[in-house]
Motif scaffolding. Structure first.
Motif, short mmCIF file in Angstrom:
data_model
loop_
_atom_site.label_atom_id
_atom_site.label_comp_id
_atom_site.label_asym_id
_atom_site.label_seq_id
_atom_site.Cartn_x
_atom_site.Cartn_y
_atom_site.Cartn_z
N ALA A 189 -11.73 -3.73 -18.65
CA ALA A 189 -12.86 -4.67 -18.63
C ALA A 189 -13.72 -4.52 -17.39
O ALA A 189 -14.91 -4.86 -17.40
CB ALA A 189 -12.34 -6.11 -18.73
N THR A 190 -13.14 -4.02 -16.30
CA THR A 190 -13.90 -3.98 -15.04
C THR A 190 -14.28 -2.54 -14.65
O THR A 190 -14.79 -2.32 -13.55
CB THR A 190 -13.09 -4.62 -13.89
N LYS A 191 -14.06 -1.59 -15.55
CA LYS A 191 -14.17 -0.19 -15.12
C LYS A 191 -15.58 0.25 -14.75
O LYS A 191 -15.74 1.23 -14.04
CB LYS A 191 -13.57 0.74 -16.18
N GLU A 192 -16.59 -0.49 -15.22
CA GLU A 192 -17.97 -0.09 -14.87
C GLU A 192 -18.41 -0.70 -13.54
O GLU A 192 -19.50 -0.41 -13.05
CB GLU A 192 -18.96 -0.52 -15.96
N ASN A 193 -17.60 -1.58 -12.97
CA ASN A 193 -18.03 -2.27 -11.74
C ASN A 193 -17.91 -1.34 -10.53
O ASN A 193 -16.96 -0.57 -10.43
CB ASN A 193 -17.18 -3.53 -11.51
N SER A 194 -18.87 -1.47 -9.62
CA SER A 194 -18.89 -0.49 -8.53
C SER A 194 -19.12 -1.09 -7.14
O SER A 194 -19.30 -0.36 -6.18
CB SER A 194 -19.99 0.55 -8.82
N GLN A 195 -19.11 -2.42 -7.04
CA GLN A 195 -19.33 -3.01 -5.70
C GLN A 195 -18.09 -2.90 -4.83
O GLN A 195 -18.15 -2.62 -3.65
CB GLN A 195 -19.70 -4.49 -5.84
N LEU A 196 -16.94 -3.18 -5.44
CA LEU A 196 -15.67 -3.16 -4.69
C LEU A 196 -14.56 -2.73 -5.64
O LEU A 196 -14.48 -3.23 -6.76
CB LEU A 196 -15.35 -4.58 -4.15
N ASP A 197 -13.74 -1.81 -5.19
CA ASP A 197 -12.49 -1.52 -5.91
C ASP A 197 -11.41 -2.40 -5.30
O ASP A 197 -11.10 -2.26 -4.11
CB ASP A 197 -12.08 -0.06 -5.73
N LEU A 198 -10.86 -3.31 -6.09
CA LEU A 198 -9.73 -4.11 -5.63
C LEU A 198 -8.48 -3.46 -6.20
O LEU A 198 -8.26 -3.46 -7.42
CB LEU A 198 -9.85 -5.56 -6.13
N VAL A 199 -7.70 -2.85 -5.32
CA VAL A 199 -6.51 -2.10 -5.76
C VAL A 199 -5.28 -2.92 -5.42
O VAL A 199 -5.03 -3.23 -4.24
CB VAL A 199 -6.43 -0.73 -5.05
N LEU A 200 -4.53 -3.31 -6.43
CA LEU A 200 -3.27 -4.03 -6.19
C LEU A 200 -2.14 -3.02 -6.24
O LEU A 200 -2.00 -2.29 -7.23
CB LEU A 200 -3.04 -5.11 -7.25
N ALA A 201 -1.35 -2.97 -5.17
CA ALA A 201 -0.17 -2.10 -5.16
C ALA A 201 1.02 -2.93 -5.61
O ALA A 201 1.40 -3.89 -4.94
CB ALA A 201 0.05 -1.54 -3.76
N MET A 202 1.56 -2.56 -6.78
CA MET A 202 2.67 -3.35 -7.34
C MET A 202 3.80 -2.41 -7.74
O MET A 202 3.54 -1.39 -8.38
CB MET A 202 2.21 -4.14 -8.55
N SER A 203 5.00 -2.79 -7.40
CA SER A 203 6.14 -1.89 -7.57
C SER A 203 5.79 -0.56 -6.90
O SER A 203 6.05 0.51 -7.44
CB SER A 203 6.48 -1.70 -9.05
N TYR A 204 5.18 -0.69 -5.74
CA TYR A 204 4.66 0.50 -5.03
C TYR A 204 5.60 0.90 -3.90
O TYR A 204 6.16 0.05 -3.21
CB TYR A 204 3.26 0.21 -4.45
N SER A 205 5.73 2.21 -3.73
CA SER A 205 6.49 2.76 -2.61
C SER A 205 5.75 4.00 -2.11
O SER A 205 5.48 4.92 -2.89
CB SER A 205 7.90 3.14 -3.09
N GLY A 206 5.41 4.01 -0.85
CA GLY A 206 4.72 5.16 -0.29
C GLY A 206 5.55 6.43 -0.40
O GLY A 206 5.03 7.51 -0.72
N ARG A 207 6.85 6.31 -0.17
CA ARG A 207 7.70 7.50 -0.27
C ARG A 207 7.73 8.03 -1.69
O ARG A 207 7.66 9.23 -1.93
CB ARG A 207 9.12 7.17 0.19
N ARG A 208 7.85 7.11 -2.65
CA ARG A 208 7.88 7.56 -4.06
C ARG A 208 6.55 8.18 -4.46
O ARG A 208 6.51 9.11 -5.26
CB ARG A 208 8.25 6.39 -4.97
#
Ligand SMILES: CC(C)=CCC/C(C)=C/CC/C(C)=C/COP(=O)(O)OP(=O)(O)O
Length: 286
Positions: free
Chosen positions: A160-179
């Protein structure tokens, strides 16, 4: 609420949590007010393009008030809404927020269940608002490990928000930098195995393209990383990507992190001398 979740089935607890927070949302008009950019730190050339936040301290915020952690998370999500709005208003292009780490699966199940339900309703309830502000929602992390109801909402919100270009709000969930790094290595190894790539072709750019943050095409690396609540560590967040990020630590607990704190972080960023290993011009001449 925390106690109720312990005894509820997942779908009924989801409905109950959603209803309670829907009510609270309707009643609440205490959104962070937008202010005109007041400071030199907010000149367009001074504003970090990509800000990453480790939203730490929700539970301590709640404990200090004799409240359950869930209430801290609820206020933490409101703080995130405010910081997203300010980021967009001040010209930040990417805001990456650490909402749940791979290691957070080890937290007590009722807290994890609450977070999954509440983050789902946060995304669901904000999609229209994000769209009206030009905010594009993205999620990084191990999608497959998230509950299906959250996966579905994420997919819908990203679409629904893929055409928006003012700000990318990136949620890191179940995220691991090492992985993230291991997965990138695995992808490259497959490409070498399939003879799509030669080992000697692999460089930092190709490697970075395999990381989950490559979805924000223009600004994959945070210029500024903020961690709240006084802890001085990365806790497995964006390990490759923060190699040259400026770090800002504050004792403020995440639910209290508002406009004044954010401005302080941006002012601090503005004062940094980012050399990336080179000499700055004045030193180079002396
Ligand atoms: C706004 C909102 C609802 C946020 C969700 C709450 C939440 C779980 C935030 C976690 C953010 C995070 C992974 C911090 C790292 O601290 P850590 O405690 O995982 O790591 P540490 O043990 O190294 O401090």
């Amino acid at each position: 609420m925390f106690q109720q979740l312990r005894t509820s089935s997942s779908s009924s607890c989801r409905a109950r949590v959603a209803a309670v927070f829907q009510q609270r949302r309707r009643a609440s008009s205490d959104r962070t007010p937008l202010t005109a950019p007041p400071a030199e730190a907010l000149r367009p050339e001074s504003v970090p393009r990509h800000v990453a936040v480790v939203m730490d301290g929700n539970s301590r915020w709640a404990r200090a008030r004799g409240l359950p952690p869930t209430v801290g998370h609820e206020h933490g999500l409101r703080a995130l809404e405010g910081i997203a709005r300010l980021s967009r208003a001040w010209g930040v292009r990417v805001l990456t927020a650490f909402a749940f780490s791979h290691e957070n699966w080890n937290r007590p199940k009722p807290e994890v269940d609450f977070l999954m339900v509440r983050i789902q309703s946060f995304i669901h309830d904000n999609v229209d608002d994000f769209s009206s502000q030009g905010i594009r929602l993205r999620v990084i992390g191990d999608h497959a490990r998230l509950p299906v109801f959250l996966q579905n909402t994420v997919r819908e919100a990203e679409e629904a928000t893929k055409e928006n270009s003012q700000l990318d709000l990136v949620l890191a969930m179940s995220y691991s930098g090492r992985r993230d790094i291991v997965q990138a290595c695995r992808n490259l190894a497959h490409k070498v195995h399939e003879k799509v790539l030669r080992p000697e072709d692999i460089d930092e750019t190709l490697f970075a393209n395999e990381l989950q943050t490559s979805l924000t095409d223009e600004f994959p690396y945070p210029d500024l990383l903020i961690r709240t609540s006084g802890e001085l560590r990365l806790s497995n967040f964006l390990l490759w990507q923060t190699a040259y990020s400026e770090l800002f630590f504050t004792d403020t607990l995440w639910p209290d992190f508002g406009e004044a704190d954010y401005l302080e972080a941006l002012r601090s960023f503005h004062g940094r001398d980012r050399r990336f290993g080179k000499r700055n011009m004045i030193l180079a001449q002396s």
